[in-house]
Design a protein around this motif. Structure first.
Motif, mmCIF file in Angstrom:
data_model
loop_
_atom_site.group_PDB
_atom_site.id
_atom_site.type_symbol
_atom_site.label_atom_id
_atom_site.label_comp_id
_atom_site.label_asym_id
_atom_site.label_seq_id
_atom_site.Cartn_x
_atom_site.Cartn_y
_atom_site.Cartn_z
ATOM 1 N N LEU A 203 -12.357 -39.499 -45.649
ATOM 2 C CA LEU A 203 -12.528 -39.350 -47.091
ATOM 3 C C LEU A 203 -13.783 -40.071 -47.563
ATOM 4 N N LYS A 204 -14.012 -41.275 -47.064
ATOM 5 C CA LYS A 204 -15.188 -42.026 -47.494
ATOM 6 C C LYS A 204 -16.472 -41.297 -47.125
ATOM 7 N N ALA A 205 -16.505 -40.700 -45.941
ATOM 8 C CA ALA A 205 -17.709 -40.017 -45.484
ATOM 9 C C ALA A 205 -17.944 -38.713 -46.237
ATOM 10 N N ARG A 206 -16.873 -37.974 -46.539
ATOM 11 C CA ARG A 206 -17.026 -36.635 -47.101
ATOM 12 C C ARG A 206 -16.956 -36.582 -48.626
ATOM 13 N N PHE A 207 -16.187 -37.487 -49.221
ATOM 14 C CA PHE A 207 -15.900 -37.301 -50.646
ATOM 15 C C PHE A 207 -16.261 -38.472 -51.545
ATOM 16 N N ALA A 208 -16.756 -39.572 -50.992
ATOM 17 C CA ALA A 208 -17.207 -40.664 -51.872
ATOM 18 C C ALA A 208 -18.308 -40.155 -52.796
ATOM 19 N N GLY A 209 -18.148 -40.390 -54.075
ATOM 20 C CA GLY A 209 -19.098 -39.895 -55.061
ATOM 21 C C GLY A 209 -18.720 -38.560 -55.662
ATOM 22 N N GLU A 210 -17.587 -37.988 -55.229
ATOM 23 C CA GLU A 210 -17.128 -36.701 -55.754
ATOM 24 C C GLU A 210 -16.123 -36.924 -56.885
ATOM 25 N N PRO A 211 -16.179 -36.111 -57.945
ATOM 26 C CA PRO A 211 -15.233 -36.273 -59.056
ATOM 27 C C PRO A 211 -13.943 -35.495 -58.840
ATOM 28 N N LEU A 212 -12.897 -35.945 -59.485
ATOM 29 C CA LEU A 212 -11.655 -35.181 -59.650
ATOM 30 C C LEU A 212 -11.553 -34.879 -61.136
ATOM 31 N N LYS A 213 -11.675 -33.624 -61.488
ATOM 32 C CA LYS A 213 -11.759 -33.234 -62.890
ATOM 33 C C LYS A 213 -10.382 -32.881 -63.463
ATOM 34 N N THR A 214 -10.161 -33.347 -64.682
ATOM 35 C CA THR A 214 -8.977 -32.998 -65.479
ATOM 36 C C THR A 214 -7.696 -33.160 -64.667
ATOM 37 N N ILE A 215 -7.496 -34.376 -64.210
ATOM 38 C CA ILE A 215 -6.267 -34.700 -63.482
ATOM 39 C C ILE A 215 -5.372 -35.572 -64.377
ATOM 40 N N GLY A 216 -4.137 -35.763 -63.944
ATOM 41 C CA GLY A 216 -3.221 -36.643 -64.660
ATOM 42 C C GLY A 216 -2.958 -37.893 -63.842
ATOM 43 N N GLY A 221 5.252 -45.911 -66.538
ATOM 44 C CA GLY A 221 5.679 -45.227 -67.755
ATOM 45 C C GLY A 221 4.555 -44.741 -68.626
ATOM 46 N N GLN A 222 3.301 -45.077 -68.290
ATOM 47 C CA GLN A 222 2.139 -44.589 -69.036
ATOM 48 C C GLN A 222 1.517 -43.413 -68.308
ATOM 49 N N SER A 223 1.100 -42.397 -69.047
ATOM 50 C CA SER A 223 0.453 -41.225 -68.463
ATOM 51 C C SER A 223 -0.792 -40.884 -69.260
ATOM 52 N N VAL A 224 -1.855 -40.504 -68.548
ATOM 53 C CA VAL A 224 -3.108 -40.104 -69.192
ATOM 54 C C VAL A 224 -3.680 -38.906 -68.447
ATOM 55 N N ARG A 225 -4.600 -38.220 -69.107
ATOM 56 C CA ARG A 225 -5.363 -37.158 -68.462
ATOM 57 C C ARG A 225 -6.846 -37.479 -68.585
ATOM 58 N N GLY A 226 -7.601 -37.023 -67.611
ATOM 59 C CA GLY A 226 -9.033 -37.260 -67.657
ATOM 60 C C GLY A 226 -9.659 -37.009 -66.308
ATOM 61 N N PRO A 265 -2.271 -30.984 -63.695
ATOM 62 C CA PRO A 265 -1.413 -31.319 -64.834
ATOM 63 C C PRO A 265 -1.217 -30.164 -65.807
ATOM 64 N N ASP A 266 -2.050 -29.133 -65.692
ATOM 65 C CA ASP A 266 -1.940 -27.985 -66.585
ATOM 66 C C ASP A 266 -0.860 -27.004 -66.169
ATOM 67 N N LEU A 267 -0.271 -27.193 -64.975
ATOM 68 C CA LEU A 267 0.763 -26.296 -64.461
ATOM 69 C C LEU A 267 2.048 -27.061 -64.201
ATOM 70 N N SER A 268 3.181 -26.424 -64.481
ATOM 71 C CA SER A 268 4.472 -27.002 -64.114
ATOM 72 C C SER A 268 4.670 -26.867 -62.607
ATOM 73 N N VAL A 269 5.618 -27.604 -62.072
ATOM 74 C CA VAL A 269 5.935 -27.482 -60.648
ATOM 75 C C VAL A 269 6.289 -26.040 -60.314
ATOM 76 N N GLU A 270 7.091 -25.422 -61.164
ATOM 77 C CA GLU A 270 7.544 -24.053 -60.899
ATOM 78 C C GLU A 270 6.373 -23.065 -60.910
ATOM 79 N N ALA A 271 5.480 -23.190 -61.892
ATOM 80 C CA ALA A 271 4.344 -22.276 -61.972
ATOM 81 C C ALA A 271 3.405 -22.461 -60.783
ATOM 82 N N LEU A 272 3.196 -23.712 -60.382
ATOM 83 C CA LEU A 272 2.339 -23.975 -59.235
ATOM 84 C C LEU A 272 2.985 -23.460 -57.955
#
Length: 407
Positions: A203-216, A221-226, A265-272
């Motif tokens: 992961l460090k070699a291939r994906f360091a510096g890569e973004p994860l967009k619009t995740i939850g 007990g706290q939840s955010v998106r971004g 986060p935009d899909l329910s478990v069932e829809a995914l």
């Protein structure tokens, strides 16, 4: 003539200086660095997020346990008033899709130039390379290019910042001086900061510096998106910053913290699961997850960090994608933190932000023990605290009735 010294030329200090000078006070601003507002300029490099447009009742929750003290600051200088002030400096603003408020120019430098011109017109004197070194015989000592000087003042506003990004001038070195004067100062801790994760070398070699967009993200007990950024050491970015106080506290208490990542986060478990139930055909697992699951290569890489094979059943795989459990093993330090918690305890100042132990000395900005996530909340409260401290000075000096506070 009444003279007030403002120590620290960041947003809080400059706002206090403008407020005081607008009321006819002679203001001298001291800045230890060669130029003013370095952290403010750095914050504006990726787009100067001034404040947020969300409703007040939601806005105030961002200050957590400090909300009862911060709320009156925002009553005095609200997001609406901040926007009006910025536009009064010739810098139009806009509200982004996230609800955040930015100047159209995006950068901090045009706003700062206009602001400094206004301060000069008001007669504010700005002394750079003037470092506060202590107090002596009722005066305030400063080290500058010409050596040490001692200044007398009718009142002082301290706005020298917390302890994050110390190379930009805020190093927390002032804390011992205030402690010696009987002021309780809470230990500085990093806030809005990245966290360590024991990634695989792949992961460090291939994906360091890569973004994860619009995740939850979820924790305690706290939840955010971004958005998140994968780094060689772990994670950083706005989404994790929103949970940084709780994650930091958990690590300090337990040594580790669990962070749950929802990659869709935009899909329910069932829809995914319905999407993942379609035949894979000849696609590789990575391509299939990209096509059917809508996952980026970095998201697939994160999914593979979980021990064991990727589940084959659509329902189990959907649940895994929507709840990737990561163990955070540490917190990045103050030198990498956007802001800091700690500083002058809020019970050490009056409602007008005067130090109870040192009458005539007011405190504003990140020196005070409050914290908030990025998103405009930090700057908004810093500006507002400068207004409150300046108004406190005017009240304390008995100048409020001589023309009133500026609007």
């Amino acid at each position: 003539m009444t003279i007030v010294h403002v120590i620290g030329a960041g947003p809080a200090g400059l706002m206090a200086a403008e407020r005081l000078a607008s009321s006819g006070v002679r203001v001298i601003v001291h800045e230890a660095m060669p130029s003013v507002a370095r952290k403010f300029l750095m914050a504006g490099r990726g787009g100067l997020n001034l404040t947020h447009s969300e409703p007040t009742e939601v806005f105030l929750t961002r200050y957590a346990e400090a909300t009862p003290r911060v709320a009156p600051w925002l009553d005095r200088f609200s997001p609406t008033r901040l926007i009006g002030w910025v536009e009064g400096l010739g810098q139009p603003t806009f509200v982004g899709s996230s609800g955040r408020v930015f100047p159209v120019a995006m950068k901090a430098s045009p706003l700062l130039r206009a602001w400094l011109a206004r301060l000069a017109d008001l007669g504010v004197e700005v002394r750079t390379r003037s470092r506060w070194t202590g107090r002596r015989d009722g005066g305030w000592t400063f080290a500058g290019p010409q050596g040490e000087t001692t200044e007398q003042a009718d009142a002082v506003v301290l706005a020298v910042g917390g302890a994050s990004w110390p190379r930009l001038g805020s190093d927390g070195s002032w804390a011992e001086d205030l402690r010696s004067a009987g002021v309780e100062v809470a230990t500085f801790r990093p806030s809005n900061v990245g966290f360590n994760v024991d990634w695989s070398e792949v992961l460090k070699a291939r994906f360091a510096g890569e973004p994860l967009k619009t995740i939850g993200l979820s924790h305690g007990g706290q939840s955010v998106r971004g958005d998140l950024m994968l780094t060689r050491y772990g994670l950083e970015g706005g989404a994790v910053y929103a949970l940084s106080a709780a994650l930091r506290d958990a690590i300090e208490r337990d040594g580790v913290a669990e962070l749950v990542v929802d990659l869709r986060p935009d899909l329910s478990v069932e829809a995914l699961a319905a999407r993942l139930a379609k035949p894979r055909g000849k696609d590789s697992v990575s391509n299939w997850l990209r096509k059917a699951g809508g996952l980026s290569p970095a998201a697939v890489g994160l999914l593979r960090e979980i021990p064991g094979p990727i589940p084959e059943g659509a329902d189990k795989l959907a649940r895994r994608i929507k709840a990737v459990r990561l163990t955070l093993t540490g917190v990045q330090g103050l030198e990498r933190a956007i802001s800091s918690a700690g500083g002058v305890r809020l019970d050490q100042v009056t409602d007008d932000l005067m130090l109870k132990a040192v009458p005539g000395v007011f405190v504003a900005g990140e020196m005070l023990d409050w914290e908030a996530p990025t998103g405009g909340y930090l700057l908004q409260a810093s500006f507002a605290s400068g207004v409150v401290a300046a108004d406190g000075v005017l009240d304390w000096l008995g100048l409020t009735g001589q023309g009133g506070r500026p609007s």
